[in-house]
Design an enzyme around this catalytic site. Structure first.
Site: not given
Length: 406
Positions: A149, A91
């Site tokens: 995350e 991400d």
């Protein structure tokens, strides 16, 4: 901004085998493709599609939509053995990129400002290597491409979805490209590597009034100031000086005019620590201080306190495996930094609570190239020559793991 992409394929470490060194142009290409199309947590649809396309091309079995957008690739060698997992987060961050490069983010207000595009490219590189060299290693490797995350956290939902089972994973390793270390340096240590992350929000309810008549009020700004000062005593007076911890108030908002005493004030902050035994202590002390000060002034409060991630605690045996590999691939022992720690947090910690594993830092800064901006900075970027080094480290860990006793 130039439309020409200049690639630097130079590999500084002679320890990188030829077939991995030859992947370097592809690693750079994959990383820059991912960098151009960053996506926030649990929105990594284009990223997941790109990963799935590559895995399909290489004949690798994989599962999609794990914890919404995650992917798990399972690669079997031609020889039976244990199961090792490799984890890569994918991400991006809600940051407007300021780099003037041809591969700059095409998604307004979103960028890969922490190196997750590099993590994903390295994971794709090891997947490619393993799929094309099944006779050179033993057992099974699961590659976990994890969403979110940066928040709210994708590791725990992936664990709950069963990524560590069928087949059951024996151990896990992962890396973080790290601009706090120069390229070619490896930070690896047993025990705590990264801190627990806890958060709090508090609203103070006083009594507003005229700034010239404070005796008629309960000043929420004064309350907040006393509380902020009081919170600083937690680390200095409630925690052993041998342990490290941080209590930071990052936001404080109150008032609407210079001559009006505010009836409410809002503050929020973060707590960090390495020792898991501190999990409840700091939160309890924060509330005790807030409660005591509010009661002494006749005020009320609402406190929201939660844990985001536990500390990243490396298993000693798997850390020894990673360290032995690190000493093989860097030029000198000085390139291995054994006491590299940070109060930053990571949800790799949830995996490490479930199975033995090691998370380590792979130095990626190059001051000479201007690639040394810190993580989460709008001009963050890293030296891409480190990508093939990351693949080499994973490959050697996989090969050694076959004969390694946990």
């Amino acid at each position: 901004m130039s439309n020409t992409i200049t690639l630097d394929y130079s590999i500084e470490s002679s320890a990188i085998r030829a077939e991995i060194a030859q992947l370097q142009p592809q690693l750079v290409h994959w990383r820059r493709r991912l960098h151009q199309y960053p996506e926030l947590g649990f929105q990594e649809i284009l990223t997941a599609d790109f990963i799935a396309e590559k895995l399909s091309d290489w004949g690798i079995d994989y599962q999609t939509q794990v914890a919404k957008t995650g992917i798990v690739a399972t690669i079997h060698s031609n020889h039976e053995g244990k199961v090792l997992a490799i984890r890569a987060d994918m991400d991006a961050l809600p940051i407007q990129e300021e780099n003037q490069v041809a591969y700059c983010s095409k998604h307004k207000g979103i960028m890969h400002g922490c190196g997750h595009d590099g993590h994903t490219a390295i994971a794709l590189g090891i997947a490619h290597y393993l799929a094309h060299n099944r006779d050179k290693w033993q057992g099974t490797v699961k590659i976990i491409f994890q969403p979110a995350e940066e928040g709210p956290g994708g590791a725990k939902p992936m664990i709950e979805a069963g990524v560590l089972t069928n087949p059951r994973v024996d151990a896990i390793i992962g890396l973080h490209l790290w601009n706090n270390l120069p390229v070619g340096t490896i930070g690896v240590r047993e025990g705590a590597l990264m801190a627990a992350v806890e958060c709090f929000k508090c609203t103070l309810f006083g009594k507003g009034g005229h700034g010239a008549m404070p005796h008629q009020t309960v000043d929420s700004v004064v309350l907040g100031a006393q509380i902020i000062n009081g919170l600083q005593s937690i680390v200095s007076r409630n925690i052993s000086p041998i342990d490290s911890a941080v209590v930071t108030v990052g936001q404080f908002h109150a008032g609407t005019a210079l001559n009006v005493i505010a009836d409410t004030a809002k503050m929020s902050g973060t707590v960090r620590y390495f020792n898991p035994k501190l999990e409840k202590l700091i939160g309890e002390r924060i509330e005790a201080i807030i409660k005591g000060i509010c009661e002494s002034h006749g005020a009320k409060y609402e406190l929201d306190y939660w844990q985001l991630y536990p500390p990243v605690i490396n298993n000693s045996r798997i850390t020894q495996l990673v360290k032995s590999v690190a000493l093989e691939v860097v030029e000198t022992p000085l390139g291995v930094v054994p006491e590299c720690q940070t109060m930053g947090g990571e949800d790799m910690s949830f995996f490490l609570q479930e199975i033995p594993g090691c998370y380590f830092f792979l130095g990626s800064a190059n001051e000479g190239k201007g690639l040394n901006y810190p993580h989460h900075h709008p001009r963050f970027d890293f030296d891409e020559t480190v990508l093939s080094l990351g693949v080499e480290i994973f490959a050697r860990c996989i090969e050694k793991f076959a004969d390694f006793t946990i």
